[in-house]
Design a protein around this motif. Structure first.
Motif, mmCIF file in Angstrom:
data_model
loop_
_atom_site.group_PDB
_atom_site.id
_atom_site.type_symbol
_atom_site.label_atom_id
_atom_site.label_comp_id
_atom_site.label_asym_id
_atom_site.label_seq_id
_atom_site.Cartn_x
_atom_site.Cartn_y
_atom_site.Cartn_z
ATOM 1 N N ILE A 116 0.756 -1.246 -0.018
ATOM 2 C CA ILE A 116 0.044 0.107 -0.011
ATOM 3 C C ILE A 116 0.981 1.078 -0.030
ATOM 4 O O ILE A 116 0.669 2.365 -0.835
ATOM 5 N N MET A 117 1.857 1.310 0.833
ATOM 6 C CA MET A 117 2.704 2.410 0.953
ATOM 7 C C MET A 117 3.474 2.624 -0.323
ATOM 8 O O MET A 117 3.842 3.885 -0.543
ATOM 9 N N MET B 157 -3.069 7.520 -11.807
ATOM 10 C CA MET B 157 -4.679 7.012 -11.272
ATOM 11 C C MET B 157 -5.363 8.329 -11.365
ATOM 12 O O MET B 157 -5.077 9.546 -11.421
ATOM 13 N N SER B 158 -6.693 8.106 -11.246
ATOM 14 C CA SER B 158 -7.679 9.163 -11.371
ATOM 15 C C SER B 158 -7.650 9.910 -9.839
ATOM 16 O O SER B 158 -7.189 9.076 -9.029
ATOM 17 N N PRO B 159 -8.233 11.259 -9.649
ATOM 18 C CA PRO B 159 -8.280 11.645 -8.505
ATOM 19 C C PRO B 159 -8.958 10.897 -7.364
ATOM 20 O O PRO B 159 -8.553 10.896 -6.416
ATOM 21 N N GLU B 160 -10.166 10.253 -7.647
ATOM 22 C CA GLU B 160 -10.924 9.355 -6.858
ATOM 23 C C GLU B 160 -9.624 8.126 -6.209
ATOM 24 O O GLU B 160 -9.839 7.812 -5.146
ATOM 25 N N THR B 161 -9.145 7.584 -7.106
ATOM 26 C CA THR B 161 -8.436 6.430 -6.767
ATOM 27 C C THR B 161 -7.216 7.110 -6.148
ATOM 28 O O THR B 161 -6.923 6.326 -5.070
ATOM 29 N N LYS B 162 -6.739 8.046 -6.424
ATOM 30 C CA LYS B 162 -5.741 8.563 -5.590
ATOM 31 C C LYS B 162 -6.054 8.905 -4.239
ATOM 32 O O LYS B 162 -5.316 8.675 -3.229
ATOM 33 N N GLN B 163 -7.347 9.582 -4.137
ATOM 34 C CA GLN B 163 -7.823 9.859 -2.821
ATOM 35 C C GLN B 163 -7.898 8.294 -1.894
ATOM 36 O O GLN B 163 -7.632 8.537 -0.783
ATOM 37 N N PHE B 164 -8.568 7.330 -2.669
ATOM 38 C CA PHE B 164 -8.520 6.038 -2.026
ATOM 39 C C PHE B 164 -7.262 5.536 -1.383
ATOM 40 O O PHE B 164 -7.143 5.192 -0.466
ATOM 41 N N TRP B 165 -6.186 5.583 -2.198
ATOM 42 C CA TRP B 165 -4.990 4.887 -1.659
ATOM 43 C C TRP B 165 -4.299 6.008 -0.621
ATOM 44 O O TRP B 165 -3.564 5.532 0.056
ATOM 45 N N LYS B 166 -4.547 7.127 -1.043
ATOM 46 C CA LYS B 166 -4.265 8.160 0.261
ATOM 47 C C LYS B 166 -4.742 7.853 1.757
ATOM 48 O O LYS B 166 -4.012 7.790 2.568
ATOM 49 N N LEU B 167 -6.015 7.526 1.626
ATOM 50 C CA LEU B 167 -6.930 7.137 2.704
ATOM 51 C C LEU B 167 -6.137 5.629 3.318
ATOM 52 O O LEU B 167 -6.263 5.696 4.486
ATOM 53 N N GLU B 168 -5.828 4.806 2.394
ATOM 54 C CA GLU B 168 -5.362 3.633 2.667
ATOM 55 C C GLU B 168 -4.054 3.689 3.581
ATOM 56 O O GLU B 168 -3.588 3.310 4.568
ATOM 57 N N ARG B 169 -3.202 4.737 3.012
ATOM 58 C CA ARG B 169 -1.774 4.892 3.591
ATOM 59 C C ARG B 169 -1.950 5.654 4.960
ATOM 60 O O ARG B 169 -1.274 5.265 5.877
ATOM 61 N N ASP C 233 -4.236 5.050 7.016
ATOM 62 C CA ASP C 233 -4.626 3.968 7.892
ATOM 63 C C ASP C 233 -3.427 3.147 8.304
ATOM 64 O O ASP C 233 -3.452 2.726 9.197
ATOM 65 N N VAL C 234 -2.627 2.823 7.120
ATOM 66 C CA VAL C 234 -1.412 2.264 7.555
ATOM 67 C C VAL C 234 -0.393 2.927 8.596
ATOM 68 O O VAL C 234 -0.171 2.307 9.609
ATOM 69 N N MET C 235 -0.422 3.991 8.498
ATOM 70 C CA MET C 235 0.342 4.873 9.432
ATOM 71 C C MET C 235 -0.249 4.896 10.782
ATOM 72 O O MET C 235 0.225 5.004 11.688
ATOM 73 N N ARG C 236 -1.390 5.137 10.630
ATOM 74 C CA ARG C 236 -2.163 5.228 12.073
ATOM 75 C C ARG C 236 -2.068 3.995 12.753
ATOM 76 O O ARG C 236 -1.724 3.905 13.886
ATOM 77 N N ARG C 237 -2.042 2.759 12.069
ATOM 78 C CA ARG C 237 -1.999 1.503 12.531
ATOM 79 C C ARG C 237 -0.534 1.180 13.176
ATOM 80 O O ARG C 237 -0.342 0.822 14.297
ATOM 81 N N ARG C 238 0.336 1.665 12.290
ATOM 82 C CA ARG C 238 1.728 1.463 12.876
ATOM 83 C C ARG C 238 1.926 2.267 13.843
ATOM 84 O O ARG C 238 2.750 1.907 14.874
ATOM 85 N N LEU C 239 1.795 3.666 13.840
ATOM 86 C CA LEU C 239 1.918 4.587 14.956
ATOM 87 C C LEU C 239 1.431 4.144 16.372
ATOM 88 O O LEU C 239 1.753 4.254 17.375
ATOM 89 N N PHE C 240 0.054 3.775 16.209
ATOM 90 C CA PHE C 240 -0.799 3.319 17.257
ATOM 91 C C PHE C 240 -0.461 2.216 17.999
ATOM 92 O O PHE C 240 -0.283 2.148 19.087
ATOM 93 N N ARG C 241 0.200 1.070 17.030
ATOM 94 C CA ARG C 241 0.688 -0.120 17.689
ATOM 95 C C ARG C 241 1.884 0.465 18.455
ATOM 96 O O ARG C 241 2.272 -0.272 19.580
ATOM 97 N N ASP C 242 2.793 1.333 18.013
ATOM 98 C CA ASP C 242 4.010 1.666 18.904
ATOM 99 C C ASP C 242 3.615 2.400 20.137
ATOM 100 O O ASP C 242 4.099 2.225 21.223
#
Length: 142
Positions: free
Chosen positions: A98-99, A106-118, A120-129
């Motif tokens: 994902i990162m 990609m289209s702007p909508e798809t870019k926005q989706f992957w930005k949100l996915e990223r 979420d990944v960052m939030r999970r990683r930071l929250f885990r630490d």
């Protein structure tokens, strides 16, 4: 000589010979009552031996079952650890993909989706630490 006279003569000789003979006669068999009494005492003794053997085998079976359960529990724990490790590795692999996603084509909508996915990944990683790290994400993205 009459037949019964010859038997009468053999009789005292047989009795003296049987007393001096080195060959022992078999002992007289025990009577019915004595045999029954002997069987009765043997059967109660056999029953107690049988019950002792059953108790001993049951104790051995219980020990074997406890050992088998402990082994099975250890195997299950090890398997659970391995599954958890594989699950975490799969999550890490997916997060890395994902990162590393290239969104330039990609289209702007798809870019926005992957930005949100990223995010979420960052939030999970930071929250885990450290749970307090999630505040910085909210501050940066607003």
């Amino acid at each position: 000589m009459p037949l019964h006279d010859s038997l009468a003569l053999d009789s005292p000789l047989d009795s003296t010979m049987s007393q001096n003979s080195p060959i022992q006669k078999e002992p007289r068999p025990i009577g019915r009552k004595a045999a029954k009494a002997k069987r009765g005492s043997n059967s109660s003794n056999n029953i107690s031996k049988f019950l002792e053997e059953i108790a001993r085998q049951s104790a051995m079976r219980i020990e074997i079952d406890i050992r088998d359960q402990a082994n099975e529990r250890a195997i299950q724990e090890e398997y659970a650890k391995e599954r958890e490790y594989v699950r975490k590795e799969n999550i890490n692999k997916k997060d890395r993909e994902i990162m590393a996603m290239n969104t330039s084509h990609m289209s702007p909508e798809t870019k926005q989706f992957w930005k949100l996915e990223r995010r979420d990944v960052m939030r999970r990683r930071l929250f885990r630490d450290e749970p307090s790290n999630t505040d910085c994400l909210n501050d940066q993205n607003h």
